[in-house]
Design a protein around this motif. Structure first.
Motif, short mmCIF file in Angstrom:
data_model
loop_
_atom_site.label_atom_id
_atom_site.label_comp_id
_atom_site.label_asym_id
_atom_site.label_seq_id
_atom_site.Cartn_x
_atom_site.Cartn_y
_atom_site.Cartn_z
N ARG A 102 0.74 -1.03 -0.07
CA ARG A 102 -0.09 -0.04 0.02
C ARG A 102 0.89 1.07 0.06
O ARG A 102 0.44 2.32 -0.46
CB ARG A 102 -0.93 -0.22 1.08
N PRO A 143 3.19 3.79 -3.60
CA PRO A 143 3.33 4.86 -4.32
C PRO A 143 4.11 5.87 -3.62
O PRO A 143 4.81 6.77 -4.28
CB PRO A 143 1.96 5.28 -4.54
N ARG A 175 0.24 8.64 -7.71
CA ARG A 175 -0.39 8.06 -6.50
C ARG A 175 -1.71 7.77 -6.64
O ARG A 175 -2.00 6.45 -6.57
CB ARG A 175 0.02 8.71 -5.34
N PRO A 176 -2.62 8.78 -6.63
CA PRO A 176 -4.02 8.61 -6.66
C PRO A 176 -4.35 7.97 -8.06
O PRO A 176 -5.28 7.22 -8.29
CB PRO A 176 -4.87 9.75 -6.53
N ARG A 216 -4.17 4.36 -7.66
CA ARG A 216 -4.98 3.79 -6.75
C ARG A 216 -6.32 3.75 -7.30
O ARG A 216 -6.97 2.33 -7.21
CB ARG A 216 -5.07 4.86 -5.56
N ALA A 227 -6.28 0.64 -9.65
CA ALA A 227 -6.19 -0.60 -8.88
C ALA A 227 -7.67 -0.65 -8.51
O ALA A 227 -8.19 -1.94 -8.29
CB ALA A 227 -5.28 -0.71 -7.75
N HIS A 228 -8.40 0.28 -7.90
CA HIS A 228 -9.55 0.03 -7.37
C HIS A 228 -10.59 -0.42 -8.42
O HIS A 228 -11.51 -1.30 -8.28
CB HIS A 228 -9.98 1.55 -7.00
N HIS A 255 -11.35 8.06 -5.78
CA HIS A 255 -10.34 8.58 -5.00
C HIS A 255 -10.39 10.06 -5.56
O HIS A 255 -10.36 10.41 -6.69
CB HIS A 255 -8.90 8.20 -5.21
#
Lengths: 221, 316, 482
Positions: free
Chosen positions: C24, C27, C86-87, C90, C93-94, C445
């Motif tokens: 986690r 990033p 980073r976001p 994310r 991946a989400h 996000h």
């Protein structure tokens, strides 16, 4: 006409063999034969570098010979062999251009390469200067092979053969580049082939085949 | 004296080679049998076949013309002349000035024309089939052969075979890469012109796959014997031309009797090795489809041209 | 010292993230390593500005004003991209488009890619430059195919094959260069050192050097995306994940052009005529025109901006080909602002595509309405890249056109026409995307848009006011190029 010293003749012979192998690759349909020819080419390359190293007394080149032999005669062909067994690719039946035409184009490329190399060969100071034309010719022939093939594996072998030709060009024009650079190049070739291997599996997974046709769909939509 | 010994050498060479030719063929077949794990008919088998054939009565078709009847003799004559002038045992023979490589190719072409016409003479379909195929092979093989010979001529600055032998055999030892290419091309042309595998199976009995055999299906008895003999002479001629260009060591000068004996011994050894090599090549290759033959011969042409180009690049 | 840190940080980061890239905190770790790299770059830059060019590590590395600003730019954009990723990653991946293993590959390759680019910029050895360029291609190939869709595999395959063949040409050019150098400098490692080559460039054999330059231009030019060798670029930039599109467009093209310019300096010294410059101008102009006219045919938003990258790299190549103080200054400035603007655009585009779930422009509508920051980011970015004042791109394009009108007046109508066509095409496509009724939903996000606006702010600043030390810096770099 005074004849050249024995070492020069030997290098000329090896250069001719290299060109012969590049031509032979053009005519082969079986992927297994292509790998064998590529290994043979690597062997001839290592042998010619060995002769140059011996006659010019450059210990650096011995290292280069060893790495070339290990990589291009042993490691890469073994890896490619493993790859085609896993991927079940045996034949490259259809080529984009048929084989007799490929051979004719190959001859034209050889003549072009010899012409291109003539002015540089005049200036070269090595014992191998006349083989620069052959090096350029084998690069162009491998390039032709890359364009004319349908299976991805054959294209990769063509690319590796082109690297062989480039190596030979380096040895014939300059007695080999500095060791660190040669090692870097060989490392790149190795990593590149491994990446190719990973890539083939990805392609096969998605397309169920390694035919390049499937990879020509992207356009300006 | 020189002249006389030269004539004797010439006669000796012609007679010897004619007599040895079936032996060469027998040796090749025997090697093939050994490689294929058979016991084989023995190296003297061709002589027995010739003997048998000469004792038979010739059977000719009704419409056979003079051409059909005379072709075996013409064929045999051409081949005999060819082996007579190729420097098999010695150079500087009286007929040597005629041993120009282009003339030799022309001689083989003459033979090919006559045998093709004879194949078509009777009017059977197999004969015509064989004749057409033979012409196609010949049309593709001749340029390759000429290119090969030109490469050798460029090195020795002459198209005369004895001169080539002298330059390459009696000069200093030089490795010519262009000759390596030319050698491969020459072997390919040899296989094609003499109807060996991978172009044509000499022992096949399936007419649709024949090239050479199909043309001579109608011959019998003495005609067939002469044709068979001429075939073995052609093979020997090609092999000895190959020797003259690529492995010329051991060939004597005319008038040198000791050299002649050595040359004869060396020739036998070379023929034995060549025959075994030919058998090996035939065993490991498979016969190609007829449509692949142009590719094969195209490759031969390519290699020969490459050899010539390499000569200009590396050796000029 | 700084060089060690500059190269060591991304290399170590690559190895560390190869192990922990799926966790986690990966990033954040990625951004942390990039920050470290950037700080090292800043320190190095300060040193160069103060002390002048330096040779380090037994002359293996050479830092002068030309490449130090590229180093700083690379480190900066890599840092901001890692912040953006980073976001972005994310969210990917989400939504399930990427598995943890692929994220691991992504993070470690990102750092290794930064390493190879910095190595290419800092090395003094022309051979190692080649090795680093090839390595840069290799690290990004697997990233372009990260999504494993048929389109991305095809894009990665084309990228790999075309760039590898191109790089092989560049290798041949390097061999010829070494061949010419060996005659003057003797064999051994010194004949490939750029500093030594620069000193003896007048004595290098002209025929060999011109042939070498042709191969080097074709080879490295493939990686710059010059037409007609640009085929791989739209696919690769469009099909990979957006952070990769941003660094490919913003950074790798610059490094490849840097290699070409270094070669050009040597060749011009050896030949004494304008052969190298003319070739570069020809290729550059061709790229600008072809790209501009292909822009209107695009329907995928990333492909649109990829073609825009081709156009701008063509402009830069043209500028460097022209030579002279003004044109070179313009080229260097353009390199900077293009990097910043293009990466900002890709950041905005990435989030826009995520929001609408598609990259097809016809399906993205009303971004300002649904998410004002993304919408305005995209709008301002597009205006910036199109050369609207007061953004920096306007300044550099203006300087370029002025120089062109003085030195190569025949090219000016082509450039103006191409720029105009590009303006119409891009603006015409971006406007309906940004304004209009919204057709998109919220993102899981919050998007990272600070990098976008930071980049655009810098570009605006450069357009309005050039800090004197920066101007001096560019001038020094321009003087080195000639």
């Amino acid at each position: 006409m005074p004849s050249l010293p024995l070492w020069s003749q030997l290098i000329n012979l090896l250069a001719a063999l290299l060109l012969l192998l590049a031509f032979a690759m053009l005519t082969q349909r079986r992927v297994l034969s292509l790998i064998r020819l590529f290994a043979a080419q690597g062997f001839v390359l290592a042998l010619s570098t060995l002769v140059v190293a011996y006659t010019t007394n450059q210990p650096d080149l011995y290292m280069s010979v060893a790495v070339t032999f290990g990589l291009k005669v042993l490691a890469l062909p073994w890896f490619l062999h493993w790859l085609i067994r896993k991927l079940n690719v045996q034949w490259d039946i259809e080529t984009v251009i048929n084989i007799p035409v490929q051979m004719l184009v190959g001859i034209v490329l050889v003549i072009f390469a010899f012409n291109l190399a003539a002015p540089i060969s005049e200036i070269a100071g090595t014992i191998t200067k006349s083989t620069l034309g052959i090096a350029i010719a084998s690069i162009l022939l491998s390039f032709l092979m890359m364009i004319a093939r349908r299976k991805a594996v054959s294209q990769v072998i063509g690319f590796l053969a082109m690297e062989n030709g480039l190596f030979f060009a380096a040895t014939s024009a300059t007695y080999g580049m500095p060791l660190v650079v040669e090692l870097g190049i060989l490392f790149d070739v190795l990593v590149g082939t491994l990446v190719f291997g990973v890539f083939f599996f990805q392609i096969r997974e998605t397309f169920e085949s390694l035919d390049i046709h499937h990879l020509e769909k992207l356009k300006d939509r | 004296m020189k002249q006389a010994s030269g004539i004797i050498f010439q006669v000796l060479q012609s007679v010897l080679v004619v007599l040895i030719a079936p032996l060469v063929l027998g040796w090749v077949n025997q090697c093939r049998a050994w490689l294929q794990n058979r016991s084989g008919p023995g190296v003297w088998q061709p002589y027995r076949v010739l003997n048998k054939l000469f004792h038979k009565d010739a059977v000719l078709a009704h419409d056979a013309s003079l051409l059909f009847r005379s072709t075996p003799y013409i064929l045999f004559g051409c081949m005999w002349l060819a082996v007579g002038i190729v420097p098999v045992l010695a150079t500087s023979l009286p007929f040597a000035p005629a041993a120009d490589v282009i003339a030799l190719v022309g001689l083989f072409a003459l033979a090919r024309v006559f045998v093709s016409l004879a194949g078509m003479d009777i009017g059977t379909s197999f004969g015509t089939l064989g004749a057409r195929r033979e012409m196609m092979i010949g049309f593709l093989a001749e340029p390759a052969m000429l290119m090969t010979l030109f490469t050798a001529s460029l090195i020795s600055h002459s198209t005369s075979l004895p001169t080539i032998v002298d330059t390459l055999g009696h000069g200093e030892l030089v490795i010519y890469p262009s000759m390596a290419f030319a050698a491969v091309a020459f072997v390919m042309v040899l296989l094609a012109e003499n109807a060996r595998i991978p172009i044509d199976n000499p022992s096949t009995h399936l007419e649709l796959t024949m090239i050479h055999e199909a043309m001579i299906l109608e011959y019998s008895a003495r005609h067939l014997a002469l044709v068979e003999w001429a075939t073995s002479l052609k093979l020997t001629a090609y092999i000895t031309i190959g020797f003259a260009i690529f492995v010329p060591w051991g060939i004597a000068q005319a008038g040198d009797w000791e050299g002649l004996l050595i040359a004869f011994a060396v020739l036998l050894v070379k023929l034995a090795l060549a025959g075994a090599g030919l058998a090996l090549l035939e065993t490991v290759s498979a016969k190609m489809r007829i449509f692949r033959a142009p590719e094969f011969l195209g490759t031969a042409f390519m290699l020969a041209t490459l050899g010539m180009l390499i000569h200009f690049l590396l050796e000029a | 010292m700084e060089i060690l840190l500059l190269l060591g940080a991304p290399f170590a980061g690559g190895i560390v993230l190869a192990v922990w890239g799926h966790r986690r905190f990966a990033p954040e770790l990625n951004s942390g390593m990039s920050l470290l790299t950037f700080l090292a770059a800043c320190v190095l830059t300060a040193r160069i500005i103060a002390d002048g060019p330096i040779l380090a590590w037994n002359r293996a590395f050479f830092v002068d004003p030309f490449n130090v600003f590229l180093v700083a730019l690379t480190a900066f954009v890599a840092f901001t991209t890692s912040l953006f990723s980073r976001p972005y990653m994310r969210i990917e991946a989400h939504t399930g488009r990427l598995s943890p293993n692929r994220l691991r590959l992504y993070h470690s390759m990102f750092q290794l890619f930064t390493f190879t680019m910095l190595l290419a910029l800092l090395t003094n050895n022309v051979g190692i430059l080649w090795v680093a360029m090839e390595a840069a291609t290799l690290t990004t190939v697997l990233l372009v195919s990260l999504y494993r869709t048929p389109a991305s595999l095809e894009a990665a395959w084309k990228y790999f094959i075309l760039c590898s063949v191109g790089i092989a040409q560049a290798l041949f050019g390097t061999i010829l260069l070494y061949f010419a150098a060996e005659k003057v400098l003797g064999s051994g490692g010194t004949a490939l050192l750029w500093t030594d080559l620069n000193q003896v460039k007048g004595q290098l054999e002209p025929t060999v050097m011109s042939l070498a330059f042709v191969f080097l231009l074709v080879g490295y030019g493939t990686k710059v995306g010059l037409a007609p060798l640009h085929n791989w670029l739209p696919d690769a930039h469009a099909e990979g994940p957006t952070p990769i599109s941003a660094v490919l467009s913003g950074l790798l093209l610059n490094v490849a052009l840097y290699a070409v310019v270094r070669a050009k300096v040597l060749v011009e010294g050896a030949l004494g005529n304008n052969f190298a410059g003319n070739l570069m101008m020809g290729f550059g102009l061709l790229s600008v025109v072809i790209a501009a006219f292909l822009l209107s045919r695009q329907r995928d938003i990333k492909r649109l901006f990829a073609y825009s990258s081709i156009e701008h790299m063509g402009l830069m190549t043209f500028a460097f080909g022209m030579g002279g103080a003004l044109a070179t200054f313009a080229g260097l400035l353009h390199m900077t602002v293009h990097s910043l603007t293009k990466s900002a655009i890709f950041f905005a585009v990435g989030h826009a595509a995520q929001k609408s779930g598609t990259q097809v422009m016809a399906d993205i509508r009303g971004l300002i309405e649904s998410n004002p920051t993304i919408g305005w980011g995209l709008m301002l970015g597009s205006l910036a890249i199109l050369g609207m004042p007061p953004f920096g791109v306007f300044a550099s394009e203006f300087m370029l056109l002025t120089a062109a009108m003085h030195q190569e007046p025949w090219a000016t109508p082509f450039l103006l026409a191409a720029l105009g066509v590009a303006f119409a095409a891009i603006f015409g496509k971006v406007q309906p995307m940004v304004f209009g009724k919204a057709s998109v939903e919220r993102l899981p996000h919050p998007p990272a848009l600070i990098p976008v606006f930071v980049h655009l702010a810098i570009v605006l600043l450069l357009g309005l006011y050039m800090p004197p030390y920066l101007a001096e810096w560019y001038r020094q770099a321009a003087a080195l190029i000639g």
